[in-house]
Scaffold this active site. Sequence first.
Site, PDB file in Angstrom:
ATOM      1  N   SER A  48     -25.584  22.682  36.208  1.00 49.94           N
ATOM      2  CA  SER A  48     -26.889  23.186  35.777  1.00 49.94           C
ATOM      3  C   SER A  48     -27.305  22.659  34.406  1.00 49.94           C
ATOM      4  CB  SER A  48     -26.904  24.720  35.788  1.00 49.94           C
ATOM      5  OG  SER A  48     -25.918  25.239  34.921  1.00 49.94           O
ATOM      6  N   CYS A  78     -25.968  27.402  44.138  1.00 46.34           N
ATOM      7  CA  CYS A  78     -25.011  27.229  43.041  1.00 46.34           C
ATOM      8  C   CYS A  78     -25.725  26.900  41.728  1.00 46.34           C
ATOM      9  CB  CYS A  78     -23.962  26.192  43.437  1.00 46.34           C
ATOM     10  SG  CYS A  78     -22.438  26.309  42.479  1.00 46.34           S
ATOM     11  N   ARG A 105     -22.280  32.047  34.949  1.00 44.85           N
ATOM     12  CA  ARG A 105     -21.858  30.678  35.300  1.00 44.85           C
ATOM     13  C   ARG A 105     -20.341  30.621  35.508  1.00 44.85           C
ATOM     14  NH1 ARG A 105     -22.117  26.587  31.702  1.00 44.85           N
ATOM     15  NH2 ARG A 105     -22.537  25.041  33.302  1.00 44.85           N
ATOM     16  N   ILE A 132     -17.813  26.579  44.966  1.00 45.65           N
ATOM     17  CA  ILE A 132     -17.222  25.529  44.133  1.00 45.65           C
ATOM     18  C   ILE A 132     -17.676  25.757  42.697  1.00 45.65           C
ATOM     19  CG2 ILE A 132     -17.038  23.046  43.708  1.00 45.65           C
ATOM     20  CD1 ILE A 132     -17.867  22.647  46.687  1.00 45.65           C
ATOM     21  N   ARG A 133     -16.754  26.143  41.826  1.00 48.16           N
ATOM     22  CA  ARG A 133     -17.100  26.486  40.435  1.00 48.16           C
ATOM     23  C   ARG A 133     -18.356  27.355  40.414  1.00 48.16           C
ATOM     24  NH1 ARG A 133     -18.077  21.633  36.996  1.00 48.16           N
ATOM     25  NH2 ARG A 133     -18.102  23.182  35.359  1.00 48.16           N
ATOM     26  N   HIS A 168     -22.480  27.195  48.821  1.00 50.41           N
ATOM     27  CA  HIS A 168     -23.048  25.945  49.348  1.00 50.41           C
ATOM     28  C   HIS A 168     -23.191  26.027  50.869  1.00 50.41           C
ATOM     29  CE1 HIS A 168     -22.645  23.442  45.676  1.00 50.41           C
ATOM     30  NE2 HIS A 168     -21.696  24.314  45.395  1.00 50.41           N
ATOM     31  N   GLU A 170     -24.817  24.122  52.733  1.00 46.53           N
ATOM     32  CA  GLU A 170     -24.862  22.759  53.281  1.00 46.53           C
ATOM     33  C   GLU A 170     -23.473  22.216  53.610  1.00 46.53           C
ATOM     34  OE1 GLU A 170     -24.279  22.023  48.855  1.00 46.53           O
ATOM     35  OE2 GLU A 170     -25.161  23.563  50.135  1.00 46.53           O
TER      36      GLU A 170
END
Length: 192
Positions: A48, A78, A105, A132-133, A168, A170
């Site tokens: 970001s 995300c 975050r 993911i993170r 995510h 996707e």
Amino acid sequence: MKIGVLAVQGAFIEHERIIQELGYECIELRSKSDLQEIDGIILPGGESTVQGKLLRELDLFDSLKEKIASGIPVLATCAGLILLSEEIENDDNRYFGTLPVTVRRNAYGRQLGSFETTQHLEGFGSFPMTFIRAPYIVSVRDGVNVLGTVDDKIVAVQYQNQIGLAFHPELGGDDRIHRYFVELVEEWKASK
């Protein structure tokens, strides 16, 4: 119908592939001129801070924020969720601020804290989620509909035409969220 996918950094290719498989055109958003004829926006995962910096350097930030504030449908995953959020609990940066939530975050830690799970998602039932993170949503304000939680942490919301996801979709092999998003875009376009 054309879906604009922010393509300055991050995991945008996977979103494009799904949208194209659903039969819609994608435009990679890299400059102001790319915003002209889009009907919906996808803000992908990635970093970001880097995305926010690049949006300003490319003089894309204000125009994109204006489009989002005007009500164009947005699917944010995300890092995209962080860009939309009104407040970031553990970061002084602020980006679009159009989604009335507070996020944290890297809430699940660094890369090693990444994980996959299948959880209930409002309106979808059982749904595969890849983190993911990832951030999570600490709090929501009036008008925000919570769509999903993992371990009592909010990971999916919708506010008007904005869908914010900490995971995510996707990457999970399930295109139902993208199908829902393009339906939202079609409804919005028809109402204009």
